[in-house]
Design an enzyme around this catalytic site. Structure first.
Site, PDB file in Angstrom:
ATOM      1  N   GLY A  45       0.674  -1.253  -0.015  1.00 54.23           N
ATOM      2  CA  GLY A  45      -0.061  -0.078  -0.061  1.00 54.23           C
ATOM      3  C   GLY A  45       1.029   1.370   0.123  1.00 54.23           C
ATOM      4  O   GLY A  45       1.891   1.004   0.440  1.00 54.23           O
ATOM      5  N   CYS A  87       5.827   0.076   7.657  1.00 52.83           N
ATOM      6  CA  CYS A  87       5.523   1.222   6.783  1.00 52.83           C
ATOM      7  C   CYS A  87       6.716   1.656   6.021  1.00 52.83           C
ATOM      8  O   CYS A  87       7.824   1.630   6.489  1.00 52.83           O
ATOM      9  CB  CYS A  87       5.101   2.528   7.670  1.00 52.83           C
ATOM     10  SG  CYS A  87       4.692   4.137   6.805  1.00 52.83           S
ATOM     11  N   LEU A  88       6.570   2.126   4.633  1.00 55.20           N
ATOM     12  CA  LEU A  88       7.566   2.624   3.697  1.00 55.20           C
ATOM     13  C   LEU A  88       8.224   3.688   4.153  1.00 55.20           C
ATOM     14  O   LEU A  88       9.231   3.853   3.840  1.00 55.20           O
ATOM     15  CB  LEU A  88       6.701   2.503   2.541  1.00 55.20           C
ATOM     16  CG  LEU A  88       6.500   1.291   1.669  1.00 55.20           C
ATOM     17  CD1 LEU A  88       5.818   1.366   0.429  1.00 55.20           C
ATOM     18  CD2 LEU A  88       7.820   0.239   1.504  1.00 55.20           C
ATOM     19  N   HIS A 129      -4.664   1.384   7.350  1.00 51.36           N
ATOM     20  CA  HIS A 129      -3.318   1.739   7.465  1.00 51.36           C
ATOM     21  C   HIS A 129      -3.144   3.040   6.303  1.00 51.36           C
ATOM     22  O   HIS A 129      -2.620   4.026   6.729  1.00 51.36           O
ATOM     23  CB  HIS A 129      -2.293   0.694   6.907  1.00 51.36           C
ATOM     24  CG  HIS A 129      -1.022   0.939   7.004  1.00 51.36           C
ATOM     25  ND1 HIS A 129      -0.024   0.357   7.860  1.00 51.36           N
ATOM     26  CD2 HIS A 129      -0.132   1.851   6.155  1.00 51.36           C
ATOM     27  CE1 HIS A 129       1.145   1.231   7.750  1.00 51.36           C
ATOM     28  NE2 HIS A 129       1.026   1.901   6.842  1.00 51.36           N
ATOM     29  N   GLU A 130      -3.545   2.851   5.261  1.00 47.45           N
ATOM     30  CA  GLU A 130      -3.465   4.034   4.425  1.00 47.45           C
ATOM     31  C   GLU A 130      -4.572   5.311   4.806  1.00 47.45           C
ATOM     32  O   GLU A 130      -4.090   6.429   4.481  1.00 47.45           O
ATOM     33  CB  GLU A 130      -3.863   3.539   2.940  1.00 47.45           C
ATOM     34  CG  GLU A 130      -2.873   2.355   2.251  1.00 47.45           C
ATOM     35  CD  GLU A 130      -1.691   2.782   2.648  1.00 47.45           C
ATOM     36  OE1 GLU A 130      -0.914   3.928   2.629  1.00 47.45           O
ATOM     37  OE2 GLU A 130      -0.642   1.609   2.802  1.00 47.45           O
ATOM     38  N   HIS A 133      -2.783   7.369   7.122  1.00 44.80           N
ATOM     39  CA  HIS A 133      -1.837   8.336   6.372  1.00 44.80           C
ATOM     40  C   HIS A 133      -2.543   9.536   5.902  1.00 44.80           C
ATOM     41  O   HIS A 133      -2.066  10.537   6.075  1.00 44.80           O
ATOM     42  CB  HIS A 133      -1.162   7.584   4.974  1.00 44.80           C
ATOM     43  CG  HIS A 133      -0.042   6.636   5.412  1.00 44.80           C
ATOM     44  ND1 HIS A 133       1.102   7.284   6.022  1.00 44.80           N
ATOM     45  CD2 HIS A 133       0.408   5.430   5.386  1.00 44.80           C
ATOM     46  CE1 HIS A 133       1.973   6.185   6.219  1.00 44.80           C
ATOM     47  NE2 HIS A 133       1.430   5.207   5.852  1.00 44.80           N
TER      48      HIS A 133
HETATM   49 NI    NI Z   1       2.475   3.454   5.828  1.00 46.71          NI
END
Ligand code: NI
Length: 172
Positions: A45, A87-88, A129-130, A133
């Protein structure tokens, strides 16, 4: 085109994303670049905030379902699931997060069509999760105060810097 992923400390990650007025070719180009960036990083994601654009857009690819989501709303949550999330934008950190298991959601797809759907499991987990963000919320916020202090100290010491090693279960 691959985009630069913003890392923890970048103010874009803490800003609230604004709704998109209409999904046009500009948004579709952004979405295509976000898919490319996410897949190159072996993520599941990616939210626009993570590439420095505070608009309500994110992409998901579970390997089973791929989805572009604009202006999401979570209408209903039920059940519970929990597990480690990465998380990226915060490489190497894994946080156990409790999420709803099933969601009823609505959003615009990449053709500006309204979609209403029931989703569950991994897809619902990544969706939440997104969606976090877009509110400026990160997995680090799910830690206890004590855990967060330790993580912030480790970050200062450079423990979480650099490329992700690719061994985390879920990065989004
Ligand atoms: Ni993330």
């Amino acid at each position: 085109m691959q985009l630069k992923i913003r890392l923890y400390g970048d103010p874009c990650l803490r800003a609230k994303s604004k709704p998109v007025k209409e999904v046009t070719s500009a948004e579709r180009m952004l979405i295509a670049s976000m898919f490319e960036t996410m897949r190159a990083q072996k993520g599941v994601g990616l939210a626009a905030a993570q590439v420095g654009i505070n608009e309500q857009i994110f992409v998901i690819d579970t390997g089973h379902d791929a989805l572009a989501v604009v202006n999401p709303r979570i209408l209903r949550r039920s059940g519970a699931q929990s597990g480690e999330e990465g998380c990226l934008s915060v490489p190497h950190l894994q946080v156990n997060v409790e999420r709803a298991k099933d969601l009823e959601v609505e959003f615009l797809d990449e053709d500006n069509n309204p979609v209403r759907a029931r989703i569950s499991g991994l897809l619902a987990k990544i969706f939440q999760h997104e969606n976090d963000h877009l509110q400026g919320k990160l997995i680090i916020d799910y830690l206890t105060a004590q855990e967060r202090r330790q993580v912030l100290k480790d970050m200062k010491d450079g423990v979480y810097m650099g490329e992700s090693n690719g061994h985390e279960d879920m990065r989004a």
